[in-house]
Design an enzyme around this catalytic site. Sequence first.
Site, PDB file in Angstrom:
ATOM      1  N   ARG A  76     -26.458  -6.670  -4.652  1.00 29.87           N
ATOM      2  CA  ARG A  76     -27.604  -7.571  -4.722  1.00 29.87           C
ATOM      3  C   ARG A  76     -28.215  -7.434  -6.114  1.00 29.87           C
ATOM      4  NH1 ARG A  76     -33.384  -6.465  -3.110  1.00 29.87           N
ATOM      5  NH2 ARG A  76     -34.351  -8.512  -3.071  1.00 29.87           N
ATOM      6  N   HIS A 119     -37.100 -11.865  -9.075  1.00 28.30           N
ATOM      7  CA  HIS A 119     -37.510 -10.483  -8.843  1.00 28.30           C
ATOM      8  C   HIS A 119     -38.547 -10.151  -9.926  1.00 28.30           C
ATOM      9  CE1 HIS A 119     -36.065  -6.697  -6.588  1.00 28.30           C
ATOM     10  NE2 HIS A 119     -37.162  -6.347  -7.232  1.00 28.30           N
ATOM     11  N   GLU A 166     -39.919 -10.103  -2.354  1.00 32.04           N
ATOM     12  CA  GLU A 166     -41.248  -9.539  -2.101  1.00 32.04           C
ATOM     13  C   GLU A 166     -42.383 -10.317  -2.763  1.00 32.04           C
ATOM     14  OE1 GLU A 166     -41.513  -5.347  -2.788  1.00 32.04           O
ATOM     15  OE2 GLU A 166     -39.825  -4.871  -1.495  1.00 32.04           O
ATOM     16  N   ASN A 295     -37.111  -5.757   3.250  1.00 28.55           N
ATOM     17  CA  ASN A 295     -37.188  -4.510   2.483  1.00 28.55           C
ATOM     18  C   ASN A 295     -38.099  -3.552   3.230  1.00 28.55           C
ATOM     19  OD1 ASN A 295     -35.683  -5.866   0.611  1.00 28.55           O
ATOM     20  ND2 ASN A 295     -37.254  -5.892  -0.983  1.00 28.55           N
ATOM     21  N   TYR A 297     -39.470   0.554   3.371  1.00 26.15           N
ATOM     22  CA  TYR A 297     -39.542   1.926   2.857  1.00 26.15           C
ATOM     23  C   TYR A 297     -40.311   2.837   3.809  1.00 26.15           C
ATOM     24  CZ  TYR A 297     -37.506   0.094  -1.371  1.00 26.15           C
ATOM     25  OH  TYR A 297     -36.636  -0.496  -2.258  1.00 26.15           O
ATOM     26  N   GLU A 360     -33.385  -3.861   1.054  1.00 24.63           N
ATOM     27  CA  GLU A 360     -33.772  -2.667   0.281  1.00 24.63           C
ATOM     28  C   GLU A 360     -34.195  -1.574   1.235  1.00 24.63           C
ATOM     29  OE1 GLU A 360     -36.735  -3.041  -2.835  1.00 24.63           O
ATOM     30  OE2 GLU A 360     -35.813  -4.899  -3.553  1.00 24.63           O
TER      31      GLU A 360
HETATM   32  C1  FCB Z   1     -39.615  -2.761  -4.074  1.00 23.93           C
HETATM   33  C2  FCB Z   1     -39.065  -3.605  -5.192  1.00 23.93           C
HETATM   34  C3  FCB Z   1     -37.980  -2.940  -5.987  1.00 23.93           C
HETATM   35  C4  FCB Z   1     -38.247  -1.464  -6.190  1.00 23.93           C
HETATM   36  C5  FCB Z   1     -38.569  -0.783  -4.870  1.00 23.93           C
HETATM   37  C6  FCB Z   1     -38.791   0.691  -4.969  1.00 23.93           C
HETATM   38  O1  FCB Z   1     -40.934  -3.136  -3.833  1.00 23.93           O
HETATM   39  O2  FCB Z   1     -38.552  -4.817  -4.693  1.00 23.93           O
HETATM   40  O3  FCB Z   1     -37.816  -3.618  -7.203  1.00 23.93           O
HETATM   41  O4  FCB Z   1     -39.233  -1.299  -7.119  1.00 23.93           O
HETATM   42  O5  FCB Z   1     -39.685  -1.395  -4.293  1.00 23.93           O
END
Ligand code: FCB
Length: 466
Positions: A76, A119, A166, A295, A297, A360
């Site tokens: 990607r 991006h 995002e 995405n 985290y 992500e």
């Molecule tokens: C996301 C972004 C990516 C990277 C990660 C850690 O928010 O899309 O570019 O910075 O976090």
Amino acid sequence: MTRNFPEGFVWGVAAASYQIEGGATEGGRGPSIWDTFSHTPGKVVGGDTGDVACDHYHRWESDLDLMAELGFQNYRLSIAWPRVMADGKTLNKEGLDFYDRLVDGMLARGINPLATLYHWDLPQALDQGGSYGWLDRTVADHFAEFARVVGERLGDRLSAVTTLNEPWCSAYLGYGSGEHAPGLTDNSLCYPVAHHLNLAHGKAVQALRSVLPATTGVSVTLNIHQLEAASDSAEDLAATQHLDLVANRIWLDPMLKGGYPAELLETTSHLTDWSFIKDGDEADIHQPIDFLGVNYYNPQRIAAPTPGQVTFPGTDKAASIGYGPEVETTIMGWPIVPSGLTDLLVRLHNDYGVPLQVTENGISSEELLDPQAVADAAADDSTVAVHDTQRVNYLRDHLGALLDAIDKGVDVNGYYAWSVMDNFEWAWGYAKRFGIIHVDFPTQSRHPKDSAFFYSDVIKANALAV
Ligand code: FCB
């Protein structure tokens, strides 16, 4: 025990143009808002910029070789708008030729490209004379034209095209908290910007459909916040629901259901009157997509703010209060909660019924490489080990969480690790390393970390050993 992934599961790694390319003034590339922002003192840790980054602009062939060696089947990437159109409007053939070679280079190595069009590197020329980029709705039309040009030239060789990455960050960090370019700090600006980003998505999907072969998919990637109320109090529950509208449904509902929720307009009426929505906009935004990129985290615990408390970007009605010491965190301070991924995927599946891919997921870890070891090993990279145990565990647990979602009937058929290599982490510069491949920035040498080998084995087996 091993747990299998479905046949045809899409395995990939991810990165973004400004974070890895460098070559900031080469090949006719124009500046983006991130060039301006990173060169503004005090905006990025250490005064770091993306001028050189991972020098991928010059090293892309050996980078692709390494990805192929590790068995990464999908990549990607993002396509820098200011490289393809220096002023945001006029084609720079040399810039588009670069991506043409890159895409061919991927295919020659058996790697499928998933290309993101935005991006965050908005051409600086579209943010001038007080127009402030996405506050100007004509930027959406310029973006659609950029999408058409890229789709026409590369579309036959891309597995899919993603419009935005995002948009929450572009709107809320770019115009509300000011942590990202262009660095404005006014919560009321987040809403017209969000609307223009939604519009850009919808118009770009339409432009792409007019030029892409039917086999090339179209998607958008959102960082939907997995929210948890800090308590059962009416105030905390209301704050959480408010934030779900402001941070999540502001994208999901117009893109996938055809309009903004009435409650969103009400809950933000003290900040904006939404008069920037014009007739036909919601129909333009509501375009069929082939999958939604997610995405993830970490989740967030949300409470009603106490006086003086820092609130969530874009709103004064909700605060993120963090988890207790019982939850492990990464060096970003982000809590590690794999079940949050399962819950998020289940929610998106139930509420929106759209096919999903995780585009992500990953962590930042310490610098684990001794510079002397790099110097000594220059002749034989494979002798350098980078033991990123926390990342290996994180990836294993989150892949397990993804399998849990599949077991619950969620249609999720892809996963991209963030990131293929250490890179320019926006406001954190090079201080935060998210790569599964280590980059030694002074020498630009690459060394796969333990997590890269772990991930490579999972891909090979299409299964997770647990
Ligand atoms: C996301 C972004 C990516 C990277 C990660 C850690 O928010 O899309 O570019 O910075 O976090």
